[in-house]
Design a protein around this motif. Structure first.
Motif, PDB file in Angstrom:
ATOM      1  N   LEU A   1       0.864  -1.249  -0.192  1.00  0.00           N
ATOM      2  CA  LEU A   1       0.234  -0.151   0.064  1.00  0.00           C
ATOM      3  C   LEU A   1       1.281   1.437   0.157  1.00  0.00           C
ATOM      4  O   LEU A   1       1.063   2.488  -0.540  1.00  0.00           O
ATOM      5  CB  LEU A   1      -0.606   0.344   1.448  1.00  0.00           C
ATOM      6  N   LYS A   2       1.675   1.235   0.961  1.00  0.00           N
ATOM      7  CA  LYS A   2       2.943   2.588   0.813  1.00  0.00           C
ATOM      8  C   LYS A   2       3.499   2.546  -0.484  1.00  0.00           C
ATOM      9  O   LYS A   2       3.549   3.798  -1.009  1.00  0.00           O
ATOM     10  CB  LYS A   2       3.842   2.243   2.090  1.00  0.00           C
ATOM     11  N   TYR A   3       4.216   1.504  -1.252  1.00  0.00           N
ATOM     12  CA  TYR A   3       4.201   1.826  -2.687  1.00  0.00           C
ATOM     13  C   TYR A   3       3.656   2.341  -3.400  1.00  0.00           C
ATOM     14  O   TYR A   3       3.986   3.308  -4.286  1.00  0.00           O
ATOM     15  CB  TYR A   3       5.347   0.270  -2.973  1.00  0.00           C
ATOM     16  N   VAL A   4       2.396   1.858  -3.331  1.00  0.00           N
ATOM     17  CA  VAL A   4       1.752   2.215  -4.282  1.00  0.00           C
ATOM     18  C   VAL A   4       0.658   4.028  -4.641  1.00  0.00           C
ATOM     19  O   VAL A   4       0.708   4.461  -4.873  1.00  0.00           O
ATOM     20  CB  VAL A   4       0.331   1.910  -5.003  1.00  0.00           C
ATOM     21  N   GLY A   5       1.074   3.770  -3.128  1.00  0.00           N
ATOM     22  CA  GLY A   5       0.809   5.635  -2.314  1.00  0.00           C
ATOM     23  C   GLY A   5       2.005   6.722  -2.424  1.00  0.00           C
ATOM     24  O   GLY A   5       1.501   7.534  -3.104  1.00  0.00           O
ATOM     25  N   ILE A   6       2.935   6.092  -2.699  1.00  0.00           N
ATOM     26  CA  ILE A   6       4.124   7.301  -3.116  1.00  0.00           C
ATOM     27  C   ILE A   6       4.574   6.960  -4.800  1.00  0.00           C
ATOM     28  O   ILE A   6       4.726   8.576  -5.476  1.00  0.00           O
ATOM     29  CB  ILE A   6       5.313   6.201  -2.635  1.00  0.00           C
ATOM     30  N   ILE A   7       4.115   6.225  -5.765  1.00  0.00           N
ATOM     31  CA  ILE A   7       4.203   6.605  -6.959  1.00  0.00           C
ATOM     32  C   ILE A   7       3.013   7.552  -7.621  1.00  0.00           C
ATOM     33  O   ILE A   7       3.099   7.874  -8.361  1.00  0.00           O
ATOM     34  CB  ILE A   7       3.455   5.139  -7.766  1.00  0.00           C
TER      35      ILE A   7
END
Length: 288
Positions: A115-121
């Motif tokens: 979720l955090k990776y997707v949020g950063i993208i």
């Protein structure tokens, strides 16, 4: 929640005041200087710093870096508000949390989930879309650069404040007082230089506006700290609500009050920014 709401209002008000500075021909540098003097006075009243614990040997380079960077980024924020608008500047400021997240991963060794990776993208896409603007005149052709400086500057400031919170030599509130003092001394030296070398007049109206600016700038910090203290068991809620609240309210004021125009790409960037913050928040809640 009342402390959180007050912090959001103070943060947005700072942006509004910087927006109005150009309209009423306020010298932003002078206002910023007196802002820190007023913040020092409020720190004495609310924080009651422990001066017995302060010595030159305990003044960390982190405090000095913050003391230098705070007035500089304040100026960049003022330029960005005037050139790019309140809505975009608030979004750029709040998206700076992405820099903090990168620091958390690479410097503080925090574990990231999907979720955090997707949020950063989503966040980085939001940055590009929000700062996008077709240039119609030479007056605002550097607006994207000011937005980028706001984004980077507030991200670095956030990291430095995290480092300050980890230093135990002096209390955090006393450290904040020291930082305000450094910012004030450097800002004062600069406006005195301008007054002597450039014959810039030091005007009372800038002092008055600086005190008002300092009230809301300090209020933002004070109520933010109180919100974290009141909801100590759920800090991610405070962090996310603060960012989402400032983006939404700042954008609405910019569009409705100051009649700022956003393109379809900019609106798309705003949506991506909100999605990014929500995903990052969900990641934190999932981790808890």
């Amino acid at each position: 929640m009342i402390f959180l709401l007050l912090s959001i209002i103070c943060s947005v008000t700072v942006g509004v005041l910087l927006k109005l500075a150009k309209r009423y021909q306020i010298n932003v540098m002078q206002a910023v200087t007196w802002n820190y003097l007023f913040a020092i006075g409020l720190s004495l009243f609310f924080f009651k710093p422990d001066f017995s614990s302060v010595s030159f040997s305990l003044i960390s380079p982190v405090y000095i870096a913050l003391g230098i960077l705070l007035p500089i980024i304040f100026l960049f924020q003022g330029f960005a508000v005037r050139q790019a608008g309140l809505a975009k500047t608030d979004i750029a400021q709040r998206l700076s949390l992405l820099i903090s997240l990168c620091a958390a991963y690479f410097i503080f060794n925090e574990n990231f989930d999907r979720l955090k990776y997707v949020g950063i993208i989503f966040g980085f896409v939001a940055i590009v879309l929000t700062m996008y603007k077709k240039q119609t005149s030479s007056n605002n052709k550097y607006s994207w650069l000011y937005l980028l400086l706001v984004f980077a500057g507030f991200g670095v400031i956030d990291i430095l404040f995290k480092l300050v919170s980890q230093l135990n030599e002096i209390p955090y509130t006393t450290a904040l007082f020291v930082i305000f003092c450094i910012s004030f001394v450097l800002s004062l030296a600069y406006i005195l230089y301008l007054a002597i070398a450039k014959k810039t007049k030091i005007q009372l109206i800038n002092f008055v506006c600086g005190c008002i600016l300092g009230l809301f700038n300090f209020g933002n910090i004070l109520f933010y700290l109180k919100a974290h203290r009141a909801m100590a068991e759920n800090p991610s809620t405070v962090f996310a609500a603060m960012n989402i609240g400032v983006i939404i309210i700042g954008s609405l004021i910019g569009i409705l009050v100051f009649k700022e125009r956003l393109s379809k790409w900019n609106y798309t960037g705003l949506v991506f920014a909100l999605i990014a913050i929500v995903l990052i928040t969900l990641s934190k809640l999932h981790a808890v």
